[in-house]
Each structure stands twice: as C-alpha cells, then as structure tokens.
Write an enzyme that holds these catalytic residues in place. Structure first.
Site: not given
Lengths: 411, 599
Positions: B8, B70, B171, B194
């Site tokens: 992850d 990211k 994810e 999420d």
C-alpha cells in the site's frame, strides 16, 4: 461545399469470429461532398453506441434490407476453427481446453441468454450467479501469465461477451430493449434452460425469414407486432436514398469510363463509394479510373514541360515537372527529368540527387536511373554510395561495361 | 510458490503485507512499526533516508525532505493540483521541461517515479528482511481514481525499485478483498469508504462465492487527511497572525513544526474533546521569542472540516446510485484510511448509509493485506478468489468541435477493449491524429489528456476510403494501450505515441541502472565501512602491543611495523577498498608477530 457528419455501425454478427469485441463499430468523421445533390442527405444520422448491441442489430437489419445486395456483407459467419491445433507446451488442462473451445464456438451467434446459459425468463440473481460462475472459469486472471497461446484471444473474447451479456441483462431497461429489438417480442419464447443452450441462429437475416414464416402461420399475431422504432424507419429510408443515389453515380461513372473520360469516371465512382461505403466495386473502379486519369494528366503535364523547355522557359518547365511528380509520384521518369533539369540550370546538385534517388526508389529495376544516380554520387565525391549504386546497376545488367569500369576505378 | 508482496503505497504512510500459512500478515519494519512514513530525505552528507528516519529529521531539514509524492506522481506541471500541492510543501516542485513534474531536494532533481521507487524499495527491503529471502513480485495499490498516467508512473516506480509489478489494484477494492476474504457464499453489497492521507475513494462491490465484483467507483484524488491538517494549520496560523502580525506559513521550519502539531492535534481530537497546541519559540519579534499556545475543541475542528466531509458524502451517494443501487441496498460499509478515525466522518457515513460501520480491520493495514491476497490469487493454482474491477474514468477521443466521443464508459469491467475505425477527411491524407482522453466532461478541455497518437503511413487514397481499425484496450491494471491495424491490408499501422508523463524505455532502463549502481555503491559503502572498522581495531591492538614488544623487536622490523601503521592510517583516511584490504592483511600479520613476541 457541404459537410456532413455520418456515423455507421456495421455488422456485429458478421464480424470475424476472432474479434474479441462483438460490438465493433465503424465510424466516419466529417467527410465532404462537392456535389450539390448531396444535400438530400443532410442531417445527422447518429446512433448511440451501446453495449448491448441491440440498436446495431436493428441497424444491420435495416441496412441489409436496403442495400439490396449492392454491397457485400462483412464476410458471413466465420465459424471459429475448432480446437484441433496442437496444445503441446500450453499450460492448460484438457478439460479447460474443451471448455474454452466450446464456449468460443459460435460465440458471435449466441444470444446473450445463451452466452450465460440461462433461460429467457431468468431472474436477476440467477444472472449474477451465472456471471460470477462463468467469470471464475474464463476471466484472464485465472490464466495469469500462463502460456496459453492462441487461447488467450479466445478467452478475452469469451470474457468480453460474458460481461456484455451480464451488463445488458442485469439492467432492466437494456434487457427490455434487447428482448424487443434484437430477439423480437414474438420471437422464440424460451422457457427452459436446455432449450436456450441449444445453438439457435439469431443473425437478423435468418431471424427475419423465420419471422416471416411465423407471421404467415399466425397472421393475427403478425398484425399485432409492433412496427420497428421510428428512427430505424427513418434510417432505412435515408439509406435506401443513399444507395439509389450511389447506383446512379455508378452508372454515370461506367459510362464516362467507356468514353475515356477518366476524370469524370473517377469523381462519380468516388461519390458512389462515399454514399455506399460497402460498395467494393465502386472502390475498385475508382482506383482504376483515378489512376488512368492521373497517368493521362501527368503525361500531359510532362509533354507541356518539354514544350516549355524547347521555348527555353526553364521556370515554367520546372513547375510543370513538379506538378507531374505530384500527380504521379510513382513514375521514375518525372523525377529523372526533373533532376536533369535542376543539374543543367542550377548549382543545386544535392537537390538533383534527391530526385535521382527518388526515381530509383520508385523504379528500382530501371538501369538508366540507377546509372545516373551512381554518376551523381561520383560527382559529389560519395564513393561508398557510388559503389553501391554501380553494384546495383550490375545486378540489373551484369554485362554493363560502364558500371564495371567505374567500379574498378572507384576501388 | 513464489511469494508476492502487497504494497500500500500511501500518501503519508506505506505498508507491506505478505501471505503466510493462514492468511495475509502485515510485515513490521525494523523499528517494529506496521507502517512506514512515505518520506524520502537527503541528509547533508548526501545520504538518502527513507521512512521514520527521514521523518525524524524533517523539521531540521525541511527543504530536502520530500513527502506527499503521491499527490504529484503522474500529473502535469500546469495542473491545478500540482500548484496546490507545490504551494504547501517545503521542497521545490519544478517543471521537467516536458510539462511533467520534478522535485528538487538535496541538490538533485528527481522524477516522482524515482521518489516513489525509493519508498517502494524500502518496503521491498522490509519484506525481505522479514522473510529472509529476496522478493521480486509485488501488487501495488493506487487510489481508484488514479488515471492512466498516474497508474503507469506508479508501475514504473515499482520497476525502478527492482520489482516485478504483477498488478496495480485499487485501494478500496484491496480493502474489500481483505475484509470480505473470510466470508463466502451469500451475496452481499459492500461499500468501501476510503479516506486516506491524500485521496478519497469510494467503491461499491457485490461479493459472492469468492467473486468480488466492483459495481461502481468514485472519489476525489485531491481530498484527504492532509486537507484536514491544512484546515488546522490555517486556523492556528491565522490566529497567530491576528495576535502577533507574523504569518508562520512563510517560514519553512515553523511551517513544518506547525504541520506536525496539526496532525497530532487532529489525531488527539479523535478521542479527546479538546486538544492543546504548544509550540515554544516558534517565532521571534523585536528580538523576543514568541510561543504558540492555543487550544482547539472538537466542535471547532468539526466546523473547520464540515464542508470536506459533506463533499465525501455527496460523492458516496452518487457512486452508489451509479451502480444502480440505493444506499439502503448496501449491507456493509468498510472504513479505510487513517482519516476515517475522525468521529465526524464516522457519524456522517453512518447517517448516509443508515447503518453502523465496520471498524474491525485496522484501516491503515487493510489495503496492503488485500494487495497481498490479490497477489496470491494471481500466482496460485487453486485460488477461489476472483476480482472483477472496473475502470474509474471514461475513455474517449477528441472529435470535431472540441467534443469528446466516449469509447469506454466509466465503471466498465476490466480488462476490456473497444475497436474503432478511423478514416481520412482529405484526399491522400497519410496520417490521422487521435487524441485520447480520460474523464467525464463532454468538452475536451475538461478531461485529462492521455496522449496523442499519430496514425501514420496510411496508403494514399481518396477521403473516406482508408479503413484503419484502432483497438483501445484497458488492461487489468487499468492501464490503456492503443494498437492499430489497416483493415484493407491487414498491416499493423505504425503509431507514434506521445503519452504525457510516461517514461521512455530508455529512461526507465537508465533509472533501473542508477538504482542498481546505487545499491552497489551502498554495498560498497557497507563493506568499506566494515574494512575500515577492522583496520581501525587492528591498528589499535597493534599500538597497544607495541610498547611491550618494542624491546624484543629488532630495529629493522620496527621500521616495517611503523610503515605498516602509517599505511593503515592513510588507508583509513582515503577509504579506498584496495588500500584498506592490504592494510588489514599487513596489520594482521604484524599483530600475529607481536603476539608471538609477547608469548
């Protein structure tokens, strides 16, 4: 000048068996017609692209009734080759191979119900379960990084089709459309699963015939049958007009061709081709007549350039030669003459060289052009290239003494 | 069977898991933590630091500490998102000259793929230390809403780090895999909510018999925990500005302290009613130090973030409806991502779906666990698990008038492909330009440009005659590819691809080489360090023995010994491996000799 946007969606059922996406479409953007008549076709004919393929099926239906055999269909039903090929070295078990082969066999001809192995009245839950079960069998991930050779494409095709069937049949609206538009309301009422899994042809053409037979048997039911949707009727009409128009241009073009009016013939065939894109005859004739027209025109331009040269109008001659080259770019003569002209009247040897190279490129078997090029290389002090050109010339004419001598000297 | 690790790769923290006998487990790092900060820093001595060690020095070395990579990876420099991120970070974000993004830190310029590869490399190492052998295969997770460029860049980061990225998965989907793993049989609708450090994703899944079907997915790539932090930062900075007339946001070091304090305050407010923020010596005024001291109540905090939470709820409802469901059809809501610990988020989710939420799994770890499961499912022979994921964004091409013609709509199950025929508009036109877009806007301008493809080498023919069939495919990683075929001749058409932001093979190989060189250098460093230590300790031992042995050693020998000692000194200074090795051997010999005299 009229510009129109036209979208065609053709032949989902006739697509070759290897196509993994059955809802294949063809689309043409914005082509223009100079013909004033063309405004008959003004307006937009656009069909929404849809997953379930129902509209496309309807369209195919409309098209095949309208084009009256003027165009050839896209190849009929290619029955996929059976799994006779060698399976040696593949990471597949025998049961997997036979399962994939049998699912792939006639994939494009199966109804979405048949793809999911379900009866027509299947419930949503059953559809979902069937999809999950089949996905576990045919999803590419189940064969991740395995050596499965040609089965990879088959699997992708099957999984795509299974997904398409699931997406369509699990959407109430889409399923209703599919049932009415594609399968036909009074079509086969499949009540049991076993009947559904039997291979039943559902190519619109066949369906139409079947429908006609049924209608005869049951005139009452036929009368009650809903007419095709308005947009399909409209499309049919528009298509019929287009195809009639195309036929007229074909006739006109053939007449012109017979009379040696290549230019007129070409433009008529082009129009016919544009109006009826499936008309392969128009395409062939167009290519032929256009080439003839081009040849004639280029030769005419060349003749006029020679006249200009005699009149010592170099500039005009160059211009005409350039036009000849543009008109018929596959003819070495024009390049070669052009190169000579440049060499005689300017100091731009490199430009001339380019034209000589071009002449050899389009007519590699011509000894004269090859020799000219070789000589030009010698003049420009490019011995390696010159050697190669002379060697090429010798291959064309092994007894050529000029080339032999030149080579000896160079070496 | 080869082990596959699940990574992850988070905005703030990363986590690695691997499947063991019973199921997937999270691999702790050397410090014993389950997650590792996604931070890369460059120390004064040129050393590269990753993870906790990088985070610890962030305050003192802010301009050379890269975090939140990211948020930048796979983006265009001129995009709003990059501007927004660049404004809030202490390191330099620059244009790479081709519209992409580079970051500068430690006096060097890096692609985002490189920065992410440093983090992925660290995660790989953590897993290898734990397993005791090398691993190469990995499944890496990305936010569901990542577009093609972002996915490709993430995959490239993995490759640079020496990983064989066997799959990129979303994810929320990974979370669902981990959560739903134990339950089989009954058909269930799940929603995964999420909210991580940098992104918000919501996915709706139908689960039955080991099949996980993603029904719809939605989200916002630029909404996450850091936005929540930012609200606190702004609140604290504004009140400080009002009180002292100093804007702390203009001071990089103060800003870094403020950022950390805000994150801690946010976490504290998840279980306390009020939190106290104390930052001594945060600024100076008229030569006097000023301290920041302020309390923040949970109520005030919730006011600050209310619109962010509401935005998430709107997206959630829309996504459920896009899947043809109502919120009441969802029988389970799984919360993922650290930001879902905030009580307001939980309350609103419960209100929205009308049911209590599942908090069984640790939201920080569940994504990595799911990635490991997917990895195992792919490589194992007898896995019963199958993931049917979808593409989160519609794929289309630009047509006349700046409009988009949609080819593959969002929420289409992947892998998928679509064939499309192109023809020419002009006579003898030999090329057609195809502009591929990803997004939902009807106008070209509102979409993300994936790339411009030039269909070239079309046979000379009248307008409308050439028939070039172009296949647009989205693979199971969600990555787009385009191939073309001339339908008349059957020839493969040459395509010039100018994908925005992607690395060329050359670049990728060069970066992989660099990484290998770095590893060799590092190994060299380590072995040099070891040799240095050996020489140093031998040198000391010889010096210790020398006074006692001096009497027994002859003059000639003494000279030799002095020479050896001098050579060892210079070898230690130069750190040259060859010199160190020879110094070590000579010293060892001298040491043996002296020991013999001693006896």
């Amino acid at each position: 000048m009229l510009s129109l946007r036209f979208a065609l969606h053709l032949s989902p059922s006739g697509a070759s068996g290897g196509d993994s996406d059955s809802s294949e479409e063809e689309q043409e953007f914005d082509f223009s017609l100079d013909d004033a008549d063309a405004d008959e076709f003004e307006g937009e004919i656009e069909i929404e692209d849809d997953e379930e393929g129902s509209v496309q099926q309807g369209f195919e239906h409309a098209l095949s009734s309208a084009d009256d055999g003027a165009a050839t269909g896209a190849g009929g039903n290619d029955a996929p080759a059976s799994g006779s090929e060698s399976v040696d070295g593949l990471d597949l078990r025998a049961d997997q191979i036979s399962a994939i082969d049998s699912a792939w066999q006639g994939l494009d001809d199966k109804t979405l119900y048949e793809v999911l192995l379900l009866p027509r009245n299947a419930e949503l839950r059953a559809i979902k379960r069937a999809y999950y079960r089949l996905s576990k069998e045919y999803h590419p991930d189940k064969f991740y990084r395995k050596n499965i050779g040609a089965y990879k494409e088959k699997l992708e095709a099957i999984f795509n089709k299974v997904t398409e069937a699931y997406r369509t049949l699990s959407d109430t609206e889409a399923r209703k459309d599919y049932d009415t538009l594609v399968l036909g309301k009074s079509g086969r009422d499949v009540a049991s699963g076993s009947e559904a899994t039997a291979t039943v042809d559902f190519v619109p053409e066949a369906l139409r015939k079947k429908q006609a037979v049924e209608d005869k048997k049951n005139p009452k039911k036929a009368a009650k049958k809903a007419p095709p949707p308005v947009f399909i009727q409209k499309l049919q009409k528009q298509l019929a007009t287009r195809i009639a128009k195309a036929r007229k241009h074909m006739e006109e073009g053939e007449r012109a061709l017979a009379q040696g009016r290549d230019g007129d013939a070409a433009s008529n065939f082009q129009l016919a081709m544009t109006l009826d894109p499936r008309n392969t005859k128009a395409k062939a004739l167009f290519t032929k007549s256009r080439n003839a027209h081009r040849n004639g025109k280029a030769e005419e331009l060349y003749r006029r350039s020679q006249e200009a040269l005699l009149a010592e109008d170099t500039k005009r001659a160059a211009q005409l030669l350039q036009e000849a080259v543009d008109c018929k770019p596959t003819r070495g003569k024009y390049y070669s003459e052009f190169a000579k002209l440049i060499n005689e009247h300017t100091l731009q040897q490199r430009v001339a060289l380019e034209h000589m190279k071009k002449a050899v490129e389009v007519e590699p078997r011509n000894l004269e052009y090859t020799m000219d090029l070789a000589a030009a290389y010698v003049d420009l002090a490019m011995p390696t290239n010159a050697v190669r050109a002379y060697e090429r010339a010798l291959r064309l004419d092994p007894k050529n003494s000029v080339a032999t001598k030149a080579l000896k000297k160079l070496k | 069977m080869e082990k596959v690790i699940g990574i992850d790769l988070g905005t703030t923290n990363s986590c690695v898991a691997v499947c063991e006998g019973k199921g997937p487990v999270v691999v702790p790092n050397r410090g014993g933590y389950q997650t590792t900060p996604s931070i890369v820093a460059f120390a004064d001595n040129g050393k590269r630091l990753v993870g906790h060690i990088a985070k610890r020095q962030a305050v003192t070395n802010a301009p050379n500490t890269v975090f939140g990579a990211k948020r930048l990876i796979g983006r265009r420099f001129e995009s709003e998102e990059v501007a927004k991120t660049a404004a809030g970070v202490p390191y330099q974000v620059v244009d790479d000259g081709q519209g992409g993004v580079h970051v500068q830190a430690g006096g060097q310029t890096f692609r985002l793929q490189e920065i992410s590869s440093f983090i992925l490399g660290e995660m790989k190492k953590i897993a290898e230390d734990y397993l005791g052998h090398e691993v190469s295969k990995a499944v890496i997770t990305v936010p569901a809403y990542f577009d093609d460029a972002q996915r490709t860049a993430t995959k490239e980061a993995g490759q640079i780090a020496g990983l064989d990225v066997i799959r990129i998965i979303n994810e929320p989907t990974a979370a669902a895999l981990a959560y739903g793993e134990a339950r089989a049989g009954s058909l269930n609708n799940l929603a995964v909510f999420d909210l991580g450090g940098g992104t918000f994703d919501i996915s709706v899944l139908s689960v039955s018999d080991g099949v996980f079907e993603v029904v719809s997915t939605g989200g916002d790539t630029l909404l996450g925990g850091t936005d929540f932090d930012r609200r606190i930062i702004d609140y604290l900075a504004e009140s400080f500005l009002a009180q002292y007339g100093i804007d702390l946001r203009e001071d990089k070091v103060a800003m870094q302290r403020l950022r950390e304090a805000s994150e801690n305050t946010k976490c504290e407010l998840s279980f306390k009613r009020t939190a106290e923020v104390t930052l001594p010596f945060i600024a100076t005024k008229d030569g006097q130090p000023i301290h920041l001291q302020q309390s923040l109540s949970r109520g005030r905090f919730e006011e600050l973030i209310a619109d962010l939470v509401e935005h998430c709820m709107e997206i959630s409802v829309r996504t459920v409806e896009e899947g043809g469901l109502q919120t009441s059809d969802v029988s389970e809501v799984i919360l993922v991502g650290g930001q879902t610990r905030t009580p307001l988020v939980q309350q609103e989710v419960e209100k929205c779906f009308g049911r209590s939420v599942s908090r069984g799994a640790n939201p920080d770890e569940v994504v990595a666990l799911g990635a490991a499961l997917q990895g195992q499912a792919l490589v194992s022979e007898d896995s019963d698990m199958l993931l049917l994921d979808v593409t989160p964004l519609s794929l289309g091409i630009a047509t006349v008038g700046g409009k988009v013609s949609q080819l593959i709509p969002k929420n289409t199950t992947i892998p998928t492909q679509k064939k499309h025929s192109f023809t020419t508009v002009h006579e003898n036109q030999n090329a057609v330009k195809i502009v591929v877009l990803q997004g939902e806007a009807e106008e070209v301008a509102g979409n993300k440009l994936l790339g411009e493809f030039l269909l070239s080498g079309i046979r000379p023919a009248p307008a409308g005659v050439p028939d070039v069939e172009v296949t647009f495919a989205i693979d199971a990683d969600g990555i787009v590819s385009v191939t073309a075929r001339d339908k008349d001749t059957g020839a493969e058409q040459s395509i010039t691809v100018a994908v925005s932001g992607g690395l060329s093979d050359d670049d990728l190989n060069r970066l992989i080489e660099q990484r290998e060189e770095f590893e060799v250098d590092q190994k060299q460093d380590e072995s040099t360090g070891e040799a240095h230590y050996e020489v140093e300790s031998l040198h000391r031992k010889v010096m210790d023995l020398l006074p006692a042995a001096e009497a027994s050693v002859g003059g000639e020998d003494l000279h030799t010994i002095m020479d050896v000692l001098a050579a060892a000194k210079s070898a230690m200074n130069s750190r040259d491996p060859a010199q160190l090795a020879s110094a070590r051997d000579q010293l060892a010999e001298v040491y043996q000799t002296l020991r013999a005299y001693e006896d």
